[in-house]
Design a protein around this motif. Structure first.
Motif, PDB file in Angstrom:
ATOM      1  N   MET A   1      -7.116   3.756   2.294  1.00 43.32           N
ATOM      2  CA  MET A   1      -7.021   5.112   2.799  1.00 43.32           C
ATOM      3  C   MET A   1      -6.991   6.057   1.613  1.00 43.32           C
ATOM      4  N   LYS A   2      -7.795   7.092   1.652  1.00 45.25           N
ATOM      5  CA  LYS A   2      -8.040   7.901   0.470  1.00 45.25           C
ATOM      6  C   LYS A   2      -7.646   9.344   0.696  1.00 45.25           C
ATOM      7  N   MET A   3      -7.277  10.025  -0.398  1.00 42.95           N
ATOM      8  CA  MET A   3      -6.854  11.405  -0.345  1.00 42.95           C
ATOM      9  C   MET A   3      -7.953  12.359  -0.757  1.00 42.95           C
ATOM     10  N   ALA A   4      -8.888  11.932  -1.580  1.00 43.70           N
ATOM     11  CA  ALA A   4      -9.912  12.823  -2.099  1.00 43.70           C
ATOM     12  C   ALA A   4     -11.154  12.756  -1.249  1.00 43.70           C
ATOM     13  N   ALA A   5     -12.137  13.624  -1.575  1.00 46.75           N
ATOM     14  CA  ALA A   5     -13.363  13.683  -0.773  1.00 46.75           C
ATOM     15  C   ALA A   5     -14.094  12.363  -0.843  1.00 46.75           C
ATOM     16  N   ALA A   6     -14.434  11.840   0.341  1.00 46.51           N
ATOM     17  CA  ALA A   6     -15.189  10.590   0.425  1.00 46.51           C
ATOM     18  C   ALA A   6     -15.817  10.536   1.786  1.00 46.51           C
ATOM     19  N   ALA A   7     -16.817   9.686   1.925  1.00 50.98           N
ATOM     20  CA  ALA A   7     -17.544   9.603   3.197  1.00 50.98           C
ATOM     21  C   ALA A   7     -16.627   9.064   4.279  1.00 50.98           C
ATOM     22  N   ASP A   8     -16.596   9.716   5.438  1.00 53.52           N
ATOM     23  CA  ASP A   8     -15.780   9.275   6.565  1.00 53.52           C
ATOM     24  C   ASP A   8     -16.491   8.136   7.279  1.00 53.52           C
ATOM     25  N   LEU A   9     -15.748   7.077   7.545  1.00 48.11           N
ATOM     26  CA  LEU A   9     -16.348   5.892   8.129  1.00 48.11           C
ATOM     27  C   LEU A   9     -15.654   5.553   9.427  1.00 48.11           C
ATOM     28  N   LYS A 102      -6.448   3.005  -9.806  1.00 44.83           N
ATOM     29  CA  LYS A 102      -5.564   2.887 -10.962  1.00 44.83           C
ATOM     30  C   LYS A 102      -4.211   2.307 -10.583  1.00 44.83           C
ATOM     31  N   PHE A 103      -3.801   2.543  -9.330  1.00 47.69           N
ATOM     32  CA  PHE A 103      -2.494   2.078  -8.886  1.00 47.69           C
ATOM     33  C   PHE A 103      -2.618   1.343  -7.554  1.00 47.69           C
ATOM     34  N   MET A 104      -1.725   0.387  -7.359  1.00 49.70           N
ATOM     35  CA  MET A 104      -1.663  -0.337  -6.091  1.00 49.70           C
ATOM     36  C   MET A 104      -0.649   0.360  -5.195  1.00 49.70           C
ATOM     37  N   GLU A 105      -1.102   0.869  -4.045  1.00 47.36           N
ATOM     38  CA  GLU A 105      -0.222   1.621  -3.151  1.00 47.36           C
ATOM     39  C   GLU A 105      -0.046   0.949  -1.793  1.00 47.36           C
ATOM     40  N   ASP A 106      -0.641  -0.233  -1.608  1.00 50.63           N
ATOM     41  CA  ASP A 106      -0.503  -0.962  -0.345  1.00 50.63           C
ATOM     42  C   ASP A 106       0.774  -1.798  -0.322  1.00 50.63           C
ATOM     43  N   PHE A 134       0.512  -1.646   5.372  1.00 47.03           N
ATOM     44  CA  PHE A 134       0.856  -0.247   5.139  1.00 47.03           C
ATOM     45  C   PHE A 134       0.076   0.267   3.927  1.00 47.03           C
ATOM     46  N   ASP A 135      -0.794   1.229   4.175  1.00 48.40           N
ATOM     47  CA  ASP A 135      -1.680   1.775   3.143  1.00 48.40           C
ATOM     48  C   ASP A 135      -1.135   3.124   2.691  1.00 48.40           C
ATOM     49  N   GLY A 136      -0.507   3.142   1.515  1.00 52.10           N
ATOM     50  CA  GLY A 136       0.135   4.363   1.017  1.00 52.10           C
ATOM     51  C   GLY A 136      -0.833   5.286   0.313  1.00 52.10           C
ATOM     52  N   HIS A 137      -0.427   6.536   0.192  1.00 48.51           N
ATOM     53  CA  HIS A 137      -1.181   7.517  -0.587  1.00 48.51           C
ATOM     54  C   HIS A 137      -0.211   8.485  -1.245  1.00 48.51           C
ATOM     55  N   ASP A 138      -0.651   9.096  -2.344  1.00 46.83           N
ATOM     56  CA  ASP A 138       0.236   9.921  -3.178  1.00 46.83           C
ATOM     57  C   ASP A 138       1.464   9.129  -3.613  1.00 46.83           C
ATOM     58  N   GLY A 139       1.217   7.918  -4.069  1.00 44.51           N
ATOM     59  CA  GLY A 139       2.299   7.027  -4.459  1.00 44.51           C
ATOM     60  C   GLY A 139       2.596   6.023  -3.366  1.00 44.51           C
ATOM     61  N   LYS A 140       3.381   4.997  -3.704  1.00 40.90           N
ATOM     62  CA  LYS A 140       3.683   3.942  -2.737  1.00 40.90           C
ATOM     63  C   LYS A 140       5.078   4.059  -2.148  1.00 40.90           C
ATOM     64  N   GLY A 190       2.951   9.454   1.580  1.00 42.18           N
ATOM     65  CA  GLY A 190       2.709   9.100   2.980  1.00 42.18           C
ATOM     66  C   GLY A 190       2.098   7.717   3.090  1.00 42.18           C
ATOM     67  N   THR A 191       1.987   7.218   4.310  1.00 45.21           N
ATOM     68  CA  THR A 191       1.425   5.893   4.515  1.00 45.21           C
ATOM     69  C   THR A 191       0.890   5.729   5.926  1.00 45.21           C
ATOM     70  N   THR A 192      -0.133   4.922   6.068  1.00 44.37           N
ATOM     71  CA  THR A 192      -0.542   4.448   7.384  1.00 44.37           C
ATOM     72  C   THR A 192       0.357   3.267   7.732  1.00 44.37           C
ATOM     73  N   ALA A 193       0.338   2.850   8.990  1.00 44.59           N
ATOM     74  CA  ALA A 193       1.167   1.715   9.396  1.00 44.59           C
ATOM     75  C   ALA A 193       0.495   0.992  10.553  1.00 44.59           C
ATOM     76  N   LEU A 194       0.277  -0.295  10.370  1.00 45.94           N
ATOM     77  CA  LEU A 194      -0.278  -1.159  11.406  1.00 45.94           C
ATOM     78  C   LEU A 194       0.634  -2.365  11.541  1.00 45.94           C
ATOM     79  N   THR A 195       1.194  -2.585  12.738  1.00 43.83           N
ATOM     80  CA  THR A 195       2.106  -3.706  12.934  1.00 43.83           C
ATOM     81  C   THR A 195       1.669  -4.558  14.123  1.00 43.83           C
ATOM     82  N   ALA A 196       2.041  -5.831  14.074  1.00 40.79           N
ATOM     83  CA  ALA A 196       1.818  -6.768  15.177  1.00 40.79           C
ATOM     84  C   ALA A 196       3.127  -7.505  15.423  1.00 40.79           C
TER      85      ALA A 196
END
Length: 383
Positions: A1-9, A102-106, A134-140, A190-196
């Motif tokens: 999950m990205k914070m900067a401009a990138a193609a939306d998929l 550069k950094f691991m935020e997952d 959990f996919d973090g952004h702006d730090g983990k 912030g972070t996304t969150a997917l749980t099962a």
């Protein structure tokens, strides 16, 4: 999950394109790469048991399938949907890679046996398992906080275990608020969150953001979560209704997801509705014998691979060695080979101690021009 401009998929909640990018797009009936063919044919459990974590013995599972645990609506009797006596055995494997970042935020979590993890005094049915990506952004900070606390928030909720879906939904909101209150967590993180969460045959999926859960159903990919991209029509309408806007595929020009935990610099007071939502989408289903495994991964994988391709690769690998950890490593390797630009986290959860059965394609005098993936895609459309 990205914070900067990138193609939306963005991908709809449906069976994806069955095309697989790479040489792995072959017939599932090919047994040339199978290691220890005699063991696979006899369907014996794998010998490398140290690489796999089982939640219960076969005897315990058989006993559990004959009794009513009396926990809310959960009942592990054999007369529920699915073949008589079927009860999944949970074993999992995971793999992470920093990718080109550069950094691991997952962050992620794998619990194959909730009783062993939480203790016998926990208010949970048995057998049970829990997984999360959990996919973090702006730090983990936010991702690490949710990874550490979300399971406890669920099982300690007042609705648990009588109404598990309400407990999960409440726990996500509670985790979001706790991030705001915890002074050790960066306010902009912030972070996304997917749980099962699984009890017996009942699988509960909860998702906020663009990680994805994909079920392998006899070789066919079935998506159990929806990517929360700002450009998704339902998310766009919700965002605009609440005063937000989408610029170049980004929420308020800043974030590539429409839902996330944390990111309190983009949210209003607690309890108020805002364009960036922390409310999870929930999916509940009853596992059947044909449901072979679940793939949970961040968008670093799905940016470069379709759901059907991931299921095809995983099933092929399980037939070869029956090790979910090796499967997750192979998916990460394939994503790196396809030049993914994000961190990578992949979790593979199997529901049987045995490898999947090979899918035999009937031979005829007519040359076959449809791949196994194409056949599975057509099955999904017809169903």
């Amino acid at each position: 999950m990205k914070m900067a401009a990138a193609a939306d998929l963005s991908t709809p909640l449906a069976i994806l394109d069955g095309k697989c990018m790479g040489k792995e797009n072959g017939s599932l009936s090919d047994a040339n790469n199978i290691e220890d063919a005699e063991e696979v044919k006899s369907r014996k459990p794998p010998r490398h048991g140290t690489l796999m974590r089982h939640c219960a013995s076969t005897a315990r599972l058989e006993d559990a399938g004959k009794i009513d645990l009396g926990i809310g609506n959960l009942c592990l009797q054999s007369d529920s949907p699915g073949p008589p006596g079927f009860l999944p055995v949970f074993r999992s494997g995971s793999c992470t890679d920093i990718g080109q970042k550069k950094f691991m935020e997952d962050e992620h979590i794998c619990v194959d046996n909730l009783i062993d993890h939480l203790g016998v005094l926990a208010r949970i049915p048995s057998p049970g398992a829990f997984y999360g990506v959990f996919d973090g952004h702006d730090g983990k900070d936010a991702a690490a906080f949710v990874q550490k606390n979300i399971l406890n928030f669920i099982i300690k909720d007042d609705h648990f275990p009588s109404c598990i879906q309400k407990a999960i939904k409440s726990a996500f909101v509670r985790a979001d608020y706790a991030i705001a209150d915890d002074k050790s967590v960066d306010n902009s993180s912030g972070t996304t969150a997917l749980t099962a969460l699984i009890f017996g045959r009942t699988l509960h999926i909860a998702n906020v953001g663009d990680c994805r859960a994909v079920l392998g159903k006899r070789g066919r990919a079935v998506e159990l979560s929806r990517d929360h991209k700002p450009s998704c029509n339902s998310e766009r309408l919700r965002i605009e209704k609440l005063g937000g806007f989408i610029y170049d595929g980004y929420l308020n020009g800043q974030l590539s997801v429409a839902r996330a935990l944390g990111d309190w610099h983009m949210k209003g007071p607690k309890g108020s509705e805002c364009p960036l939502s922390a409310e999870p989408e929930l999916q509940e289903m009853t596992l059947a014998e044909e449901d072979e495994f679940l793939i949970m991964a961040c968008d670093g994988l799905w940016d470069v691979m379709t759901s059907q391709c991931a299921v095809t690769i995983t099933r092929r690998e399980l037939i070869a060695h029956n090790d979910p950890e090796k499967c997750s490593r192979e998916l990460v390797r394939q994503a790196l080979k396809r030049k993914t630009c994000d961190n990578l986290t992949v979790v593979v959860i199997c529901f049987s101690p045995y490898p999947p059965p090979r899918i035999e394609v009937p031979r005829s005098g007519v040359r076959r021009c449809v791949s196994a993936e194409g056949i599975n895609l057509l099955k999904g459309i017809m169903e």
